[in-house]
Design an enzyme around this catalytic site. Structure first.
Site: not given
Ligand code: DOR
Ligand code: ZN
Length: 346
Positions: A13, A16-17, A41, A100, A175, A220, A248, A252, A264
């Site tokens: 899990h 990578l963006r 996402n 997902k 997670h 999160l 996870d 950021h 998050a």
């Molecule tokens: O803390 C988190 N960041 N939890 C997630 O479920 C998504 C992730 C993110 O995409 O930055």
């Molecule tokens: Zn995640």
């Protein structure tokens, strides 16, 4: 023990963006992971096979110049509009490993996620039939539910009915953060497993507020109280194959975290395995690391273990204060602290 040789691990899990960030996330992740389940996402979510193929090609491109590469295992983002045809195509795809489920509004880039979980039951039916895996962000989004209870309420309201209705659907609850989740996984059939992050093993919610608010520890599901952390530690070192590695890791920038409304996510791709090794070492359970990191996830997803191995050595090294990510910087997990294990031959 000073040295530990284990089968090459996988990350089940990770985020990578895209763009320049993708390049740097791949740089870190590729150091020692064999395969990685890549979250869908993105700002435009990866909702179908065509988009997953495009993203897959970008990830491969980003790894072109790196000394070693991991295999990206793609996932698709479920929405209220996901169709039977999407499921059939996903099941036939060679690069897609699951769908997902983000409850809409639960986390980063989840706005297009699922509003009506019950409404997706025909899709879960199709996934069960097509043997397509379901990965779940297990939190309700209701504002009247306390953030620290959102995982448990999701399990009671949504996950329990899904597992009851679809006893053969393979589900990874991602997670996990609570003893309630651990118990739910233990009580479920072999088709239900979970990933555990390094940050939920290393930290609890007191760390979020130690000496002031710590935006770089905001993720999160949010960190929980220490009794939950202990339940996760026990699950991770238990040798039960229902619990396996999923970092996870989520990049950021400093700016987006140190903000009036910070995002998050915790970045651990620079040293995730080393952090897990330290945790297992502190629990006198280094002999259980290989199962957790390199075997159980592959076993759950019906894939072979990696054929090669890596060596970890017990050696102090300093985690940098910040790392370049795309055109910005981020603060990595354990910044400025000392890691006690190091991968020797990545
Ligand atoms: O803390 C988190 N960041 N939890 C997630 O479920 C998504 C992730 C993110 O995409 O930055
Ligand atoms: Zn995640």
């Amino acid at each position: 023990m000073k040295e530990l040789v284990i089968t090459r691990p996988d990350d089940w899990h990770v985020h990578l963006r895209e763009g320049a960030v993708l390049q740097d996330a791949c740089r870190d992740l590729s150091r020692y992971f064999g395969r990685a389940i890549v979250m869908p996402n993105l700002s435009t979510p990866v909702t179908n096979v065509a988009l997953a193929e495009e993203y897959y090609a970008k990830i491969k491109d980003a790894m072109n110049l790196l000394p070693r590469q991991f295999s990206p295992l793609m996932t698709l983002y479920l929405t209220d509009k996901t169709s039977n045809q999407d499921i059939i195509e996903a099941a036939q795809s060679e690069i897609v490993y699951g769908m997902k489920l983000y409850p809409s509004g639960a986390t980063t880039n989840s706005q297009s996620g699922v509003v009506d979980t019950q409404g997706l039951f025909p899709i879960f039916e199709a996934m069960q039939r097509e043997k397509l895996n379901l990965m779940i962000h297990g939190e309700v989004t209701d504002h009247d539910i306390d953030p620290f209870d959102k995982e448990k309420v999701f399990i009671d309201r949504h996950l329990e009915p899904i597992t009851r209705e679809f006893p053969e659907l393979k589900i990874a609850l991602e997670h996990i953060t609570t003893k309630d989740a651990v118990q739910f996984i233990l009580d479920s059939g072999d088709n239900v497993a979970s990933t555990i992050t390094p940050h939920h093993l290393v930290y609890n919610r007191s760390d979020l507020f130690r000496g002031g608010i710590k935006p770089h520890l905001y993720c999160l599901p949010i960190l929980k109280r220490s009794s939950h952390q202990i339940a996760l530690l026990d699950a991770a070192i238990s040798g039960n194959p229902k619990f396996f590695l999923g970092s996870d890791s989520a990049p950021h920038s400093i700016q987006s975290k140190e903000s009036a409304c910070g995002c998050a996510g915790i970045y651990s791709a620079h040293a995730a395995l080393e952090f897990y090794a330290d945790v297992f070492d502190q629990m006198n359970s280094l002999d259980k690391l290989e199962g957790f990191a390199s075997e159980f996830g592959a076993f759950f997803y019906g894939l072979p273990k990696n054929l090669d191995s890596i060596t970890l050595i017990r050696e102090d090294w300093k985690i940098p204060e910040k790392l370049p990510i795309g055109n910005e910087w981020l603060v990595p997990m354990m910044a400025k602290e000392t890691a006690k294990w190091k991968v020797a031959n990545p």
